[in-house]
Design a protein around this motif. Sequence first.
Motif, PDB file in Angstrom:
ATOM      1  N   LYS A 120       0.839  -1.196   0.000  1.00  0.00           N
ATOM      2  CA  LYS A 120       0.000   0.000   0.000  1.00  0.00           C
ATOM      3  C   LYS A 120       0.868   1.238   0.000  1.00  0.00           C
ATOM      4  O   LYS A 120       1.898   1.279   0.671  1.00  0.00           O
ATOM      5  N   ARG A 135       2.030   4.724   1.198  1.00  0.00           N
ATOM      6  CA  ARG A 135       1.982   5.183   2.590  1.00  0.00           C
ATOM      7  C   ARG A 135       0.911   6.243   2.841  1.00  0.00           C
ATOM      8  O   ARG A 135       0.466   6.415   3.966  1.00  0.00           O
ATOM      9  N   THR A 195      -2.251   5.001   4.703  1.00  0.00           N
ATOM     10  CA  THR A 195      -2.231   4.800   6.153  1.00  0.00           C
ATOM     11  C   THR A 195      -1.911   6.092   6.912  1.00  0.00           C
ATOM     12  O   THR A 195      -1.860   6.096   8.137  1.00  0.00           O
ATOM     13  N   ASP A 253      -7.387   7.402   8.808  1.00  0.00           N
ATOM     14  CA  ASP A 253      -6.415   7.394   7.710  1.00  0.00           C
ATOM     15  C   ASP A 253      -7.134   7.643   6.376  1.00  0.00           C
ATOM     16  O   ASP A 253      -8.360   7.539   6.290  1.00  0.00           O
TER      17      ASP A 253
END
Length: 122
Positions: free
Chosen positions: A9, A11, A14, A62
Amino acid sequence: MVLPAMTTKHRIFTTSFASVYPFYIAKAEKKGRTKAEVDAIICWLTGYSQKALEAQLKKQTDFETFFQQAPKMNPARSLIKGVVCGVRVEDVEEPTMREIRYLDKLVDELAKGKSMEKILRA
């Protein structure tokens, strides 16, 4: 032996939306626009009410969750075209990344002095 493809994923997924939000505000305010206009853009794009947006910010949600939990992504967002960070938003294939780029593009348009009517594809 063949290993399964790893999907890492980005960054930003998140990263807490609340940690980037002040940068959206700063970018707009530096060009004479307002926090209220940034909030209006976010609410238009995602369907969050002002109160729900503030709750997401407070929860430090997030980016991935922020967009997954959006009440109703605006169908007119497909009209958002152009380049952000050297990438054409309409060419971004990963759905969450495309939503993030749509938001980046809208904030860019605000900072460049476009009218709210045009930004919100009215």
